[in-house]
Scaffold this motif. Structure first.
Motif, PDB file in Angstrom:
ATOM      1  N   ASN A 111       0.849  -1.193   0.000  1.00  0.00           N
ATOM      2  CA  ASN A 111       0.000   0.000   0.000  1.00  0.00           C
ATOM      3  C   ASN A 111       0.884   1.242   0.000  1.00  0.00           C
ATOM      4  N   ALA A 112       0.336   2.308  -0.515  1.00  0.00           N
ATOM      5  CA  ALA A 112       1.042   3.589  -0.468  1.00  0.00           C
ATOM      6  C   ALA A 112       0.631   4.316   0.800  1.00  0.00           C
ATOM      7  N   GLY A 113       1.595   4.549   1.692  1.00  0.00           N
ATOM      8  CA  GLY A 113       1.296   5.208   2.960  1.00  0.00           C
ATOM      9  C   GLY A 113       0.858   6.653   2.749  1.00  0.00           C
ATOM     10  N   LYS A 114      -0.165   7.071   3.475  1.00  0.00           N
ATOM     11  CA  LYS A 114      -0.655   8.437   3.362  1.00  0.00           C
ATOM     12  C   LYS A 114       0.086   9.329   4.345  1.00  0.00           C
ATOM     13  N   LYS A 115       0.665  10.418   3.847  1.00  0.00           N
ATOM     14  CA  LYS A 115       1.429  11.314   4.706  1.00  0.00           C
ATOM     15  C   LYS A 115       0.482  12.108   5.594  1.00  0.00           C
ATOM     16  N   PRO A 116       0.652  12.018   6.913  1.00  0.00           N
ATOM     17  CA  PRO A 116      -0.241  12.753   7.822  1.00  0.00           C
ATOM     18  C   PRO A 116       0.043  14.251   7.788  1.00  0.00           C
ATOM     19  N   GLU A 117      -0.965  15.017   8.057  1.00  0.00           N
ATOM     20  CA  GLU A 117      -0.825  16.472   8.055  1.00  0.00           C
ATOM     21  C   GLU A 117      -1.050  17.033   9.445  1.00  0.00           C
ATOM     22  N   LEU A 118      -0.364  18.121   9.727  1.00  0.00           N
ATOM     23  CA  LEU A 118      -0.497  18.773  11.028  1.00  0.00           C
ATOM     24  C   LEU A 118      -1.433  19.964  10.883  1.00  0.00           C
ATOM     25  N   ALA A 119      -2.485  19.969  11.658  1.00  0.00           N
ATOM     26  CA  ALA A 119      -3.426  21.088  11.670  1.00  0.00           C
ATOM     27  C   ALA A 119      -3.336  21.794  13.015  1.00  0.00           C
ATOM     28  N   LEU A 120      -3.303  23.125  12.966  1.00  0.00           N
ATOM     29  CA  LEU A 120      -3.167  23.898  14.197  1.00  0.00           C
ATOM     30  C   LEU A 120      -4.504  24.032  14.914  1.00  0.00           C
ATOM     31  N   SER A 121      -4.385  24.253  16.202  1.00  0.00           N
ATOM     32  CA  SER A 121      -5.580  24.474  17.010  1.00  0.00           C
ATOM     33  C   SER A 121      -6.219  25.815  16.635  1.00  0.00           C
TER      34      SER A 121
END
Length: 938
Positions: free
Chosen positions: A716-726
């Motif tokens: 599988n192609a791993g999905k890059k996680p994203e950082l969202a600010l508060s």
């Protein structure tokens, strides 16, 4: 032909890829090993004088002189040796042993001249004075006080003093306290003038230098120093043969008890020495050693360790056994069983398997320790001080030549009762169990020589080999700036990560391989990372990453068998394959002899590519992981980090740290199929990077990698996680604790900065942070001049900690400090003032120059000075910048940074009013900080 021409001529005829010995007319021996693997150089000056050269009544004087030789020396005023090295990012220290005294400097390679200047001044230009003498004696007295609190050290000193009757090895390196307190300035000068001369010294230089240039500097600084006007006194005391076992008892008001058995042992030049090293490993192996299998596993003692001290003269082989609390007749029980182990070495030939394992462990321990110029220089100088440096090049072969017959012969020769001292540490508060009902009655003579009277003198911890495990710099509190010949920061460059040193290849399956070549020692460091950290977990299955790393540690046959297999090829626990997870990755590391690399790669491959883990293994790992997490969550620092991230990161982001209670609950529900699914989705070759650093060429590394991992297929192609600010900013977080949990409170400021390593602004941020808190000399919150700012100066030498944590394209930054109830409000004011002042005014040009100079030196010294540090550095840049060679871009950004660009960034990010404040303390501390806040707003 003059001396300089003669030396250059001799050098031209040698192989520069190996250590080269040269001798100056004044008797100074020089050993140079030119190696361009690492962009640093380690310089060591070894003097053949140690505690054994001291006269009665002046013990400890050698150690005292070593301390004083960091004070007023030649053109260096007090504290300026440390300042000169530290401001260039270097490391330095000195230490004293029974047989030698050594000083060293590790610096960026272009700064060799500073190290040579310091050692030349130290050799014959010390300026001793009464004030320095008094100060250092007081410092050493403080060390005596610390030693008195360590009963294990006190037992060791008693045993040593009893074992040696005439040889000065019986005395502690630090000396007797009564002697130290009465040493005079005349005593110090006389000792220095007797032994610290070029004809009693060896200069060792290892690293990224040009030998001819180095020789020119050596001539410049040392050729003019005369040899000693009189012969260096020799120490020829021979310890008489011991003709009977001796026993001592040391009592102390505690509970722990220990048995210490010491035998007279061979010297470094004795043909028996290599066999004694192998015997040490036969006893000591962590999983299959005789002490482990015969004593610890059978509950004879709680722990046991054997150690052979390699010295110039006949030394010591010692076995220490920690008693199990509340064991009836523990002393005799340990002695009898230990004698059984020792007698087996004397009466039976060790098996081929045992011998092979012990010899590999001996070789590996010796070679794997030499993973950079500092350690290589150490062993060259160490063997030269004891015998001749060439032993460092043949020692591994001598260990490999030991036979089973050698082991038996040496055991018979040394391990007899008449040749030993037995010491028993008796805790007067230890529980005394009653004898079992079927125990035989004790006879009066069951413990011979128990009436031996313990020596009532004060003892000091002897540095057995003169080798400090840490080469961290001696701290310098001086803020004076030493002007050197090269004071132009622009010329203080760092060697880039050259393609000639590092090779890269991406395999067909996407696995990325980097190779860093260094052929000084036949060893390889392996490091790797897989993008399968916490942020890749499903939202309702937190804990999968740490469980996966823990399962990988089990290996194909279980953790115990996996470790035993690695021990069989000579690896100590510190070198064994270990997996650990963090926020974004699962990392692994190991090191081995070059010849064992295929076996280690097979082990790594089996762990990463095997997804058929059984339920029983998963359940076992879950229990261990739950306990580890609970223990970790008790850490205050962990709570602060979590609180800050929760304040800055959106709850919908995978980077948001959830409640630890929820995580524990989720781990308890995770099944074997959950882990197999996580591995299948995330532990993939195209998400994996492996770094080889050491004695391996790229073609060999790529071939081995292809053989070990070529059949590993992406699923599988791993999905890059994203950082969202508060969406909202939290101004203050309170973490209540009791003083039993933590005796002091903590004040912390932190924020999430839109800066990452792959941006040119990151170098500007490092310079600013360095000025604020991380520069060892000029940092505002730790080394401020009290005349400049009374408030900020209150933090001088206090416990201030700064943490940087990369998070996707951000960096979490935190500065914190501990304080007691009364000081915590003031500490909060101090940090806030420092941040506010920095944000409003920026840094000065002098601070900019010093911070930049320091970083341009500290980065190679800390990040590129050993195989393990290089491996970690490459992995970090791959993880955060997608390529190791971004390191070169980062160096260029740092080199080209300007004062204006740094101050522009400071004004945009260093704002205490935009930071989150975290307070850790009991109710009184929290109230005091609350009252402080109310006063400030009035």
């Amino acid at each position: 032909m003059n001396a300089a021409t003669s030396l250059h001529s001799a050098l031209a005829q040698t192989d520069k890829t190996k250590p080269t010995e040269l001798n100056l007319p004044n008797g100074l021996k020089v050993i140079i090993w030119e190696d361009h693997s690492f962009p640093i150089v380690s310089t060591m000056m070894w003097y053949k004088v140690g505690a054994k050269n001291e006269k009665s009544g002046t013990t400890g004087i050698n150690h005292l002189v070593e301390h004083l030789l960091f004070q007023n020396v030649g053109t260096f005023q007090k504290g300026n040796i440390g300042t000169a090295i530290t401001r260039l990012g270097g490391r330095f220290n000195g230490y004293t042993s029974d047989d030698f005294t050594v000083f060293f400097e590790t610096l960026p390679s272009q700064k060799l001249e500073l190290a040579l200047l310091i050692e030349a001044e130290r050799m014959r230009s010390a300026k001793f004075n009464q004030a320095d003498l008094k100060e250092e004696i007081e410092n050493i007295e403080g060390e005596f006080e610390s030693d008195l609190k360590n009963p294990l050290h006190n037992l060791a000193k008693e045993v040593r003093t009893t074992l040696f009757q005439q040889h000065p090895y019986r005395r502690p390196v630090r000396g007797w306290r009564s002697d130290i307190e009465n040493l005079s300035l005349h005593d110090v000068k006389r000792f220095y003038d007797t032994y610290f001369w070029p004809n009693n010294a060896t200069l060792v230089i290892v690293g990224d230098i040009e030998s001819n240039n180095a020789l020119g500097l050596i001539n410049k600084y040392f050729a003019g120093i005369a040899k000693s006007p009189a012969p260096i006194p020799a120490m020829n005391i021979i310890e008489p043969v011991q003709n009977g076992e001796k026993r001592i008892v040391v009592k102390y008001p505690g509970k722990q008890e220990m048995l210490s058995v010491a035998y007279h042992a061979p010297s470094v030049n004795d043909n028996d020495a290599p066999a004694m090293v192998v015997i040490e490993k036969l006893l000591n192996a962590t999983y299959a050693g005789k002490l482990k299998t015969k004593l610890i596993n059978n509950r004879i003692c709680a722990n046991a360790y054997a150690g052979f001290e390699i010295k110039k003269d006949p030394g010591v082989f010692k076995i220490d056994c920690i008693a199990i609390p509340a064991t009836y007749n523990a002393e005799q029980k340990i002695i009898q069983n230990l004698d059984g182990v020792i007698n087996s070495l004397k009466t039976q030939l060790v098996s081929d398997g045992e011998l092979k394992r012990a010899k590999k462990q001996s070789q590996s321990a010796f070679l794997l320790d030499q993973e950079g110029p500092y350690k290589v220089a150490f062993y060259l100088g160490y063997f030269e001080a004891l015998s001749k440096w060439q032993l460092s090049q043949t020692w591994s072969e001598r260990l490999n030549s030991v036979s089973a017959a050698d082991v038996q012969r040496v055991a018979k020769k040394y391990f007899n009762q008449d040749n030993r001292v037995i010491g028993w540490l008796q805790g007067t508060s230890a529980q005394r169990p009653q004898p079992p009902s079927d125990a035989p009655k004790e006879r009066n003579n069951s413990s011979p020589n128990n009436n031996h009277s313990p020596n009532n003198k004060q003892f000091e911890h002897t540095n057995l080999t003169g080798y400090k495990e840490s080469d961290d710099a001696i701290g310098s509190t001086s803020t004076d700036i030493v002007k050197t010949a090269d004071n132009n920061v622009v010329t203080n460059t760092i060697s880039p990560l050259l393609p000639s040193k590092v090779s890269k290849r991406v395999l067909k399956n996407g696995l990325t391989i980097f190779v860093f070549e260094s052929h000084m020692m036949p060893i390889v460091q392996i490091g790797g990372s897989v993008k399968a950290g916490d942020v890749y977990e499903p939202i309702n299955k937190h804990g999968l990453s740490i469980l996966t790393a823990s399962i990988f540690n089990q290996g194909k046959s279980g953790r115990l068998q996996t470790c035993i297999g690695q021990e069989d090829i000579g690896l100590a626990p510190a070198n064994m394959l270990t997996f650990a997870n963090d926020l974004e990755t699962i990392n692994f590391r190991s090191s081995c002899l070059t010849n064992d690399l295929p076996q280690m790669l097979q082990l790594i491959s089996q762990s990463l590519t095997n997804s058929s883990w059984t339920e029983d293994i998963v359940e076992k790992v879950k229990k261990e992981t739950l306990l580890a997490i609970k223990h970790k969550e008790e850490n205050i620092s962990e709570k602060i980090n979590r609180a800050l991230l929760q304040a800055c990161v959106s709850q919908k982001s995978p980077f948001y740290p959830g409640d630890p209670t929820d995580r524990l609950r989720m781990i308890d529900t995770i099944s074997c199929s959950d882990i197999q699914s996580f591995i299948s989705n995330n532990v993939q070759p195209n998400a994996t990077t492996i770094v080889f650093a050491g004695d391996i060429d790229p073609i060999q590394a790529f071939t081995l990698a292809e053989k070990s991992f070529g059949n590993w297929v992406n699923k599988n192609a791993g999905k890059k996680p994203e950082l969202a600010l508060s969406g909202r900013r939290v101004k203050k977080i309170v973490i209540p604790i009791s003083l039993r949990d933590k005796p002091k409170g903590t004040i912390c400021y932190g924020k999430l900065l839109p800066i990452s390593k792959n941006q040119d602004s990151y170098s500007n941020f490092l310079i600013a942070d360095n000025v604020l808190s991380n520069h060892p000399i000029i940092a505002r919150v730790t080394a401020a001049d009290s005349e400049d700012d009374d408030s900020i100066a209150l933090l001088k030498e206090q416990n201030v900690e700064v943490k940087l944590q990369p998070l996707a394209n951000y960096t979490a930054w935190m500065i914190s400090s501990d304080a007691d109830l009364h000081a915590l409000p003031l500490r909060a004011d101090t940090l806030e003032v420092a941040l506010s002042k920095l944000g409003k005014s920026g840094i000065t040009n002098e601070e900019f120059v010093e911070a930049k100079r320091y970083l341009l030196g500290a980065i190679p010294v800390r990040k590129m000075s050993s195989l393990s540090s290089v491996t970690q550095n490459i992995l970090e840049f791959v993880m955060h910048c997608n390529d190791a060679f971004h390191y070169n871009t980062f160096l260029s950004d740092l080199q080209n940074a300007s004062l204006d660009s740094v101050n522009a960034l400071i004004k945009s990010v260093f704002k205490p009013e935009e930071s989150t404040q975290v307070i850790v303390g009991n109710s009184q501390m929290i109230k005091a900080l609350h009252d402080r806040g109310n006063r400030k707003t009035q």
